[in-house]
Enzyme design. Structure first.
Site: not given
Ligand code: NAD
Ligand code: MG
Length: 348
Positions: A239, A252
């Protein structure tokens, strides 16, 4: 809640056996189409969905929805299907060209957000795909399974909580068994929960975030390596918070810095095995993570407006990077972190 219950505690059949693929895929396409329609209403030049046509050049600032967004709190872990507007994971727009033909991929967090967009893209590029997600996310996961199958690829659903080492080992073994091997690992699952003060951040919360984002990564990668042949790829999800940490997501941000660092050390270690390791570093993306505790709702309403492009990214806009990093096209890419940020220039 057991693996075969939904978030309301009702019994459900196995996601693979019970998929009504055409109906679900049609529903997903319809909702994503609404987003595309919304984007056009805001000034995009033409639909992204014409068969056989590349999308025409369009001002990226006007291509997708921007703030203000509606207040829309959801219980953790959140569902993409209940977001307004619904995120675009490429359901109607992603077109493959065989870049991952015959590949076998495991994607954690594959039900929604960046992981879902990656699952759709990989399947349309010719890969068989296993997704991991939490049992409460069955509704989102079923749509992804249907879309993978609609692309003519094998889809494997493996619900479960990655905070346990035993499950992480089981997850990798099930993916290997059901895909008939493994050559692509995408670590996309993540937990982000804000606390205004470090004094409010409990040991339990700190542990929850580190277990999900760092320990699970360690356990899943260790379990996967013995199965990965030369030419395989690991793609992690860091991130911009790894480089410019937000003040209310301390735990985080620590994990994301750790993921970026691990990506570089592991890449060096795995070169002799022919395995490449890279990471993406997203800026703000419109996903369920943000509306179920990742940000205060007041920040969700303004989400993405501080980027130079002036709006959040949509998951469909990052999937091509996950494809490049995993496919053989990316054969000279390893140990790198790729920012997809709407113009903030991080990392760099
Ligand atoms: P999202 O909520 O759609 O996806 C995150 C997923 O993590 C969930 O769907 C869930 O299935 C999984 N998860 C969480 N806890 C879990 C557990 N204990 N066991 C199994 N699965 C678990 O959100 P996203 O934004 O698509 O996140 C995907 C990745 O992108 C993450 O690592 C997040 O940190 C990263 N990210 C997101 C953003 C943003 O702005 N959305 C920015 C930077 C990084
Ligand atoms: Mg999800």
């Amino acid at each position: 809640m057991s693996d075969d219950q939904n978030r309301d505690g009702q019994k459900q059949e196995s996601p693979v056996s019970n998929v009504r693929r055409n109906v679900l895929a049609g529903a997903a396409a319809g909702l994503a189409g609404m987003v595309a329609g919304n984007a056009r209403a805001q000034g995009a030049a033409a639909p992204l969905t014409q068969p056989g046509a590349a999308p025409p050049p369009s001002d990226p600032a006007k291509l997708y929805p921007h703030a203000p967004f509606a207040s829309q709190p959801q219980p953790w872990p959140g569902l993409a299907s209940r977001m307004q507007p619904r995120p675009d994971h490429g359901e109607t727009s992603y077109k493959g060209s065989g870049k991952m033909a015959g590949r076998k991929a495991l994607i954690t967090g594959g039900d929604s957000g960046l992981g879902r967009a990656t699952a759709i893209a990989y399947a349309r590029e010719g890969a068989d795909v296993a997704i991991n997600y939490l049992p409460q996310e069955e509704e989102d996961a079923r749509e992804v399974i249907a879309l993978i199958q609609q692309a003519g690829r094998k889809a494997v659903a493996i619900p479960g909580d990655i905070r346990k080492e035993s499950f992480c080992k089981h997850l990798v073994q099930r993916a290997v068994d059901q895909l008939g091997g493994l050559d692509t690992l995408v670590n996309c699952a993540g937990r982000q929960h804000y606390h205004e003060s470090i004094l409010d951040l409990t040991t339990e919360d700190f542990d929850w975030t580190l277990k999900t984002n760092l320990y699970a990564l360690f356990w899943i990668i260790k379990a996967a390596i013995p199965h990965l042949p030369p030419g395989s790829a690991i793609v992690n999800t860091a991130s911009t918070n790894a480089y410019n940490p937000g003040q209310i997501i301390i735990d985080y941000s620590i994990t994301k810095a750790g993921i970026a660092n691990l990506t570089k050390s592991l890449a060096k270690q795995l070169v002799p095995k022919g395995i490449r390791v890279n990471a993406v570093a997203p800026g703000p993306f419109w996903t369920a993570l943000q509306v179920c505790g990742g940000q205060p709702m007041s920040a969700v309403e303004k989400f993405g407006e501080n980027t130079p492009i002036g709006r959040p990214g949509q998951p469909a806009e990052i999937a091509p990077v996950y494809v490049t990093l995993a496919s053989t096209e990316g054969s000279y890419l390893t140990g790198q972190i790729f920012g997809i940020t709407g113009g903030t220039g991080i990392p760099g």
